[in-house]
Design a protein around this motif. Sequence first.
Motif, short mmCIF file in Angstrom:
data_model
loop_
_atom_site.label_atom_id
_atom_site.label_comp_id
_atom_site.label_asym_id
_atom_site.label_seq_id
_atom_site.Cartn_x
_atom_site.Cartn_y
_atom_site.Cartn_z
N PRO A 192 0.82 -1.23 0.00
CA PRO A 192 0.00 0.00 0.00
C PRO A 192 0.85 1.27 0.00
O PRO A 192 0.49 2.26 -0.66
N ARG A 193 1.98 1.27 0.74
CA ARG A 193 2.83 2.47 0.74
C ARG A 193 3.41 2.73 -0.64
O ARG A 193 3.42 3.88 -1.13
N ARG A 194 3.89 1.67 -1.29
CA ARG A 194 4.47 1.85 -2.63
C ARG A 194 3.40 2.35 -3.60
O ARG A 194 3.66 3.26 -4.41
N HIS A 195 2.21 1.77 -3.52
CA HIS A 195 1.14 2.21 -4.42
C HIS A 195 0.78 3.67 -4.16
O HIS A 195 0.54 4.45 -5.10
N PHE A 196 0.78 4.06 -2.87
CA PHE A 196 0.47 5.45 -2.54
C PHE A 196 1.53 6.40 -3.09
O PHE A 196 1.20 7.47 -3.64
N ASP A 197 2.80 6.02 -2.94
CA ASP A 197 3.87 6.87 -3.47
C ASP A 197 3.77 7.01 -4.98
O ASP A 197 3.94 8.12 -5.53
N GLU A 198 3.50 5.90 -5.68
CA GLU A 198 3.36 5.98 -7.13
C GLU A 198 2.19 6.87 -7.53
O GLU A 198 2.29 7.67 -8.47
N CYS A 199 1.08 6.72 -6.85
CA CYS A 199 -0.08 7.56 -7.18
C CYS A 199 0.22 9.04 -6.91
O CYS A 199 -0.21 9.91 -7.67
N ALA A 200 0.94 9.32 -5.81
CA ALA A 200 1.26 10.73 -5.52
C ALA A 200 2.15 11.32 -6.61
O ALA A 200 1.94 12.45 -7.06
N ALA A 201 3.18 10.54 -7.06
CA ALA A 201 4.05 11.03 -8.13
C ALA A 201 3.28 11.24 -9.43
O ALA A 201 3.45 12.25 -10.13
N ARG A 202 2.41 10.27 -9.76
CA ARG A 202 1.61 10.42 -10.98
C ARG A 202 0.66 11.61 -10.87
O ARG A 202 0.40 12.30 -11.85
N HIS A 203 0.15 11.84 -9.68
CA HIS A 203 -0.78 12.97 -9.50
C HIS A 203 -0.04 14.29 -9.74
O HIS A 203 -0.58 15.20 -10.39
N VAL A 204 1.18 14.41 -9.21
CA VAL A 204 1.94 15.65 -9.41
C VAL A 204 2.25 15.86 -10.89
O VAL A 204 2.08 16.97 -11.44
N ARG A 205 2.68 14.77 -11.57
CA ARG A 205 2.97 14.91 -13.00
C ARG A 205 1.72 15.25 -13.80
O ARG A 205 1.74 16.09 -14.71
N ALA A 206 0.63 14.61 -13.47
CA ALA A 206 -0.61 14.89 -14.19
C ALA A 206 -1.07 16.32 -13.96
O ALA A 206 -1.56 16.99 -14.88
N LEU A 207 -0.88 16.82 -12.73
CA LEU A 207 -1.28 18.20 -12.44
C LEU A 207 -0.41 19.18 -13.24
O LEU A 207 -0.92 20.16 -13.81
N ASP A 208 0.89 18.91 -13.31
CA ASP A 208 1.77 19.78 -14.10
C ASP A 208 1.38 19.76 -15.57
O ASP A 208 1.34 20.82 -16.23
N MET A 209 1.09 18.56 -16.10
CA MET A 209 0.70 18.47 -17.51
C MET A 209 -0.61 19.20 -17.77
O MET A 209 -0.77 19.87 -18.79
N LEU A 210 -1.54 19.09 -16.84
CA LEU A 210 -2.81 19.78 -17.01
C LEU A 210 -2.62 21.29 -17.00
O LEU A 210 -3.22 22.02 -17.80
N VAL A 211 -1.76 21.77 -16.09
CA VAL A 211 -1.50 23.22 -16.05
C VAL A 211 -0.85 23.68 -17.35
O VAL A 211 -1.21 24.73 -17.91
N GLN A 212 0.09 22.90 -17.86
CA GLN A 212 0.74 23.26 -19.13
C GLN A 212 -0.27 23.29 -20.27
O GLN A 212 -0.25 24.19 -21.13
#
Length: 523
Positions: free
Chosen positions: A325-345
């Motif tokens: 669960p911790r690894r999955h949470f970390d991956e989701c957090a990283a993907r969320h940050v990247r997705a947010l940056d891409m959306l802003v761009q």
Amino acid sequence: MDELQPTDSRSNAVEFSVSELSLALKRTVEDAFGYVRVRGEISGYRGPHSSGHCYFALKDERARLEAVIWKGTFARLKFQPQEGLEVVATGRLTTFPGSSKYQIVIEQLEPAGAGALMALLEERKRRLAAEGLFAESRKKPLPFLPRVIGVVTSPTGAVIRDIIHRITDRFPLHVLVWPVRVQGETTAQEVANAVAGFNALGDDPSLPRPDVIIVARGGGSLEDLWGFNDEAVVRAVAASEIPVISAVGHETDWTLIDLAADRRAPTPTGAAEMATPVKADLEAILARLSARFKSAISRDLDRRRQTLRSTARAMPSPDQLFALPRRHFDECAARHVRALDMLVQKKRLRLNGVRLSPATLALRLTEARRSLSQCGTRLPVVFQNQLHQRRIRLDRDAARVTARGLLDRIRSADERLGNLSRRMDRAAEQRLRSFHTVLDQHERLMKSVSYQAILDRGFALVRDASEAPIKRAADISSGQVLNIQFADGPATAIAGTRPAAPKPTPGRKPSPSKDDGGQGRLF
């Protein structure tokens, strides 16, 4: 006889009336015989008459004697007369003038010998067994540990002392004694009343109801025990709600109460042993069961502890449980940050692609006017065509539509028009709400990307005299007029000279000045 006088002097025979002769014979028979004991066989017995009296006859091989038992005497008899039973009757011999018969008025009646008693006993046993009073299905189990024991016996004999002594030795309990006579004419009725009386007791603590009843008597002959063969005693014992133990006579003695009772004891002492357990044995059993129970509890606890330890060793640690669960949470957090940056761009690119200018608006307005002009040119032609087609269809329909049908169609069209109007209003309202929602979203988006929101957070926009934004402090010259836009309005300032930057100390990073906020001094 002095009262009888001859009525005819011409004859020596005495003349009597029928009544006089009958009464004379009655007195003669009664005076000559008085009380007699007659042995014979009962004949013609049909039970008590409606008046309560019994009429039958006593006979042998050569003669027959009429007999009567009055109602009061019949109730005191030890046993009931039965057809064909040989008995010995005691009573007064008398005559019955109304039918010129002599008869015996029986006051006591008893079977003629032990054989007759046994025959009577067997017949009574057969009759009561046919009623089901001796059936095993009717017998009740004895309580394992009674609180109160009721004893029906003589209070002065050795039987009650043996019973109490045995109960005291085995398990001391509360014993209630109902005193009765265990031999004689009243034995049966007293025993039956005692059993019924014990059953009638309530919940009074001072006189509790027994849990088991013992009917006891010592040994004796058949005649001595005859009261316990009485039908009233058998029925009382069979109807008892409390279990009854019969202890009448010795082991070889049998009475009808033994067959009706729930248990039969060979002796009164045996009845006491049946009714009570041995206290010492119960204590030993209880101690043994307690030890077994403790041992079983201990073994069960040991087994459960061993199972718990084995289960604990087999279970993963908390780190192992939460690793995935911790690894999955970390991956989701990283993907969320990247997705947010891409959306802003993406949003920024779309915003930068929008270029609104007067020339663009004028071009779009010109195209809209040209399209409107084309539509205005084509509209009369289209309208004339549709009008012509509608007129043709109307003429065709008018030829085949009656006034009633026309009214129906008008009504239907009116209803349809009303429905369409209501649907159009709802659609327009829904469409308008949708437009408002989109407009609100665009407004919020515009505010989020507008520089005004940045000014509200404490920043300022600096422009030169030509309203061009100044992005760097190096672009400002001394004495230059600056137009500064704050969140609450514009302000004008004149730029001064910039101080020389201090030399950085080796090993330390230069710290920004508290006055210029790290951007240089402008004023």
